[in-house]
Write a protein that holds these residues in place. Structure first.
Motif, PDB file in Angstrom:
ATOM      1  N   ARG A 277       0.800  -1.222   0.000  1.00 12.76           N
ATOM      2  CA  ARG A 277       0.000   0.000   0.000  1.00 12.76           C
ATOM      3  C   ARG A 277       0.833   1.272   0.000  1.00 12.76           C
ATOM      4  NH1 ARG A 277      -5.125   1.397   1.113  1.00 12.76           N
ATOM      5  NH2 ARG A 277      -6.662  -0.249   0.804  1.00 12.76           N
ATOM      6  N   ILE A 278       2.079   1.199   0.483  1.00 10.45           N
ATOM      7  CA  ILE A 278       2.874   2.429   0.568  1.00 10.45           C
ATOM      8  C   ILE A 278       4.100   2.408  -0.337  1.00 10.45           C
ATOM      9  CG2 ILE A 278       2.114   2.891   2.924  1.00 10.45           C
ATOM     10  CD1 ILE A 278       4.889   1.947   3.866  1.00 10.45           C
ATOM     11  N   ALA A 279       4.299   1.329  -1.089  1.00 12.50           N
ATOM     12  CA  ALA A 279       5.499   1.229  -1.925  1.00 12.50           C
ATOM     13  C   ALA A 279       5.572   2.365  -2.933  1.00 12.50           C
ATOM     14  CB  ALA A 279       5.524  -0.121  -2.636  1.00 12.50           C
ATOM     15  N   ASP A 280       4.456   2.656  -3.605  1.00 15.32           N
ATOM     16  CA  ASP A 280       4.475   3.711  -4.618  1.00 15.32           C
ATOM     17  C   ASP A 280       4.696   5.083  -3.994  1.00 15.32           C
ATOM     18  OD1 ASP A 280       1.803   3.308  -3.522  1.00 15.32           O
ATOM     19  OD2 ASP A 280       1.127   4.820  -4.966  1.00 15.32           O
ATOM     20  N   ARG A 281       4.141   5.301  -2.796  1.00  9.11           N
ATOM     21  CA  ARG A 281       4.278   6.611  -2.144  1.00  9.11           C
ATOM     22  C   ARG A 281       5.713   6.857  -1.701  1.00  9.11           C
ATOM     23  NH1 ARG A 281      -1.214   7.628   1.379  1.00  9.11           N
ATOM     24  NH2 ARG A 281      -2.665   6.743  -0.128  1.00  9.11           N
ATOM     25  N   LEU A 282       6.338   5.829  -1.117  1.00  8.78           N
ATOM     26  CA  LEU A 282       7.724   5.999  -0.682  1.00  8.78           C
ATOM     27  C   LEU A 282       8.640   6.257  -1.876  1.00  8.78           C
ATOM     28  CD1 LEU A 282       8.058   3.297   2.114  1.00  8.78           C
ATOM     29  CD2 LEU A 282       8.295   5.762   2.388  1.00  8.78           C
ATOM     30  N   ALA A 283       8.414   5.532  -2.962  1.00  3.60           N
ATOM     31  CA  ALA A 283       9.225   5.755  -4.160  1.00  3.60           C
ATOM     32  C   ALA A 283       8.995   7.159  -4.712  1.00  3.60           C
ATOM     33  CB  ALA A 283       8.906   4.702  -5.212  1.00  3.60           C
ATOM     34  N   ALA A 284       7.733   7.599  -4.736  1.00  5.39           N
ATOM     35  CA  ALA A 284       7.417   8.934  -5.249  1.00  5.39           C
ATOM     36  C   ALA A 284       8.016  10.028  -4.376  1.00  5.39           C
ATOM     37  CB  ALA A 284       5.905   9.106  -5.346  1.00  5.39           C
TER      38      ALA A 284
END
Length: 501
Positions: A277-284
């Protein structure tokens, strides 16, 4: 303790062997004694395999001195940390069983789990998960007849043994191996509702080999694990791959984005394990820019992690989706497109040319069952009426999920939330337990679940007619009654919530 499989018609384990995981550690130490094994700024000794093996033996000597008896169960509440990894290995070396407890659990949840497996001791942190865990452990131990010792890392309260200094000692004792030791119960995690899910060393290796092969974790990998070792998710994507490949690992408990980014960069992470759920946010947010990993393992709890996906904006990185079905099964697959998850298979599922590790079956009424080497092979011995894994006569385990089988394509579509379960930040909570907690603490309303963009679901308090309820009062009442923060409501609702599990 060696448990007989629930059904005699079992699937063969393609990675079964005779070595326990602590023996694998010793093998790594003999093969590459000066190579890095663990990286952590808090590590009190050199990071090599030889030093890790020595520290594990030193810790094992402490556990052996407690004289708990062979196959005694010891609770482990250490989150994602090097202490957690070392403690599991030391317990196995001392002939004991690790029962894994989430750091988000408090007195009620911890006591129930330890009572279910008749634990003789617990090892925890002085503080963690926003609570004084060692003090809570002492309170729990005082209320359970079977509990004899409390060990902790950090400042030890009265009644607890501080373990930090033993990591610097050298143990002279050696430990004899029992015949078939790799088939003895090594670890217990807890299914929703408190049912123990036992696994042997060979079972745990089977659970970890899927993520390992799909993500191409090798001896040269630098594995950054952020998931609590109290769940199958943390064990099969972190601890098991680290040991079986001889990779370098960091077990990190995320607190801030800056601390996460610094730890990943210090390791030089090639493989990063994150909640999906947070992988894309941390990368962004740039949290992975300095480390620039080649692979991101996005971990999901079914029924999430299927269908449309949010792309992980990390140039050149491969995304591997790891799907957990409770504490029962794990499946890993490379993402076929940045915005699409791989379909869930139907029937036996194999990776890397091995025999199948998981078999998924959907009955005519839509209920999804699993079995296989990566799943528990037997229920843990329990008293009548106590929670136990729901095995069917042929060895399949009911998951609580509904599936829609496409038998022609060999695929399964998941049909909605897991029955009677709320997934809050990766922690499975029985709605029956939530209802009982609300009643038992006198909350002025009922706990219901609502969607949350980060945690998946969160609880809200549906206030009774005319009740003067507040979030703060409800959270305090649950905390004082010994329940974990996952149950705490984040909002008051006068009307029905949008979703219930």
């Amino acid at each position: 303790m060696r448990l007989e499989p629930f059904s005699q018609d079992t699937m063969p384990n393609p990675v079964a062997g005779g070595a326990t995981l602590d023996s694998v550690l010793s093998l790594n130490a003999r093969r590459r004694p000066r190579a890095d094994a663990l990286i952590d700024s808090r590590l009190p000794f050199p990071s090599t395999w030889a030093e890790v093996d020595r520290a594990v033996s030193a810790l094992a000597s402490v556990f052996a001195s407690w004289k708990l008896g062979e196959d005694a169960v010891v609770g482990v509440q250490l989150g994602s940390s090097f202490e957690g990894a070392l403690t599991c290995l030391a317990l196995w070396r001392a002939g004991l069983i690790a029962a894994m407890l989430p750091t988000a659990w408090r007195r009620r949840e911890t006591a129930r789990a330890l009572a279910a497996v008749k634990a003789a001791a617990i090892v925890t942190l002085s503080e963690g998960g926003g609570a004084r865990l060692a003090e809570i452990a002492c309170e729990v131990a005082a209320g359970l007849e079977t509990m004899r010792y409390v060990g902790c890392f950090g400042a030890a309260p009265d009644g607890a043994t501080r373990l930090d200094d033993y990591l610097l000692k050298r143990a002279d004792a050696s430990y004899a191996r029992r015949p078939g030791a790799a088939d003895h119960v090594a670890i217990i995690t807890f299914e929703v509702g408190g049912a123990p899910a036992p696994r042997s060393h060979n079972d745990l290796v089977a659970a970890g080999v899927g993520p390992l092969l799909v993500a191409e974790v090798t001896e040269k990998a630098r594995l950054f694990s952020t998931l609590d070792l109290a769940s199958l998710a943390g064990l099969c994507t972190g601890l098991a791959p680290w040991l079986t490949t001889g990779a370098v690992a960091c077990f990190h408990e995320p607190t801030t984005t800056a601390a996460f980014a610094a730890a990943a960069a210090a390791l030089g992470a090639t493989h990063v394990v994150l909640p999906g759920r947070i992988a894309d946010r941390l990368a962004a947010d740039g949290a992975l820019d300095r480390a620039a990993p080649s692979t991101v393992l996005a971990v999901w709890r079914a029924p999430e992690g299927r269908g449309v996906a949010r792309p992980v904006p990390l140039e050149g990185a491969t995304v591997v989706d790891v799907l957990l079905i409770g504490e029962l099964a794990v499946l890993a697959s490379p993402r076929p497109a940045p915005n699409r998850h791989a379909p869930l298979p139907l029937g036996p599922h194999a990776v890397g040319g091995l025999d199948p590790l998981v078999d998924l079956r959907v009955l005519q009424d839509g209920r999804l069952f699993v079995r296989g080497p990566a799943c528990p092979q037997a229920a843990y011995p329990a008293e009548p009426g106590e929670p136990s894994l729901p095995f069917s006569a042929d060895g399949y385990i009911e998951t609580g999920l509904a599936g829609i089988a496409d038998r022609a394509a060999g695929r399964t579509a998941l049909g909605g939330l897991r029955r009677g379960v709320a997934m809050v930040g990766g922690l499975a909570i029985s709605m029956a337990d939530a209802t009982a907690a609300a009643r038992g603490t006198g909350l002025r309303g009922a706990l219901v679940v609502e969607d949350d963009p980060v945690f998946g679901l969160r609880f809200a308090l549906k206030a009774a007619d005319g009740a003067d309820a507040s979030v703060e009062a409800a959270a305090l009442a649950l905390d004082l009654a010994g329940f974990g923060p996952a149950l705490a409501p984040v909002a008051i609702r006068a009307e029905s919530a949008r979703r219930t599990a």
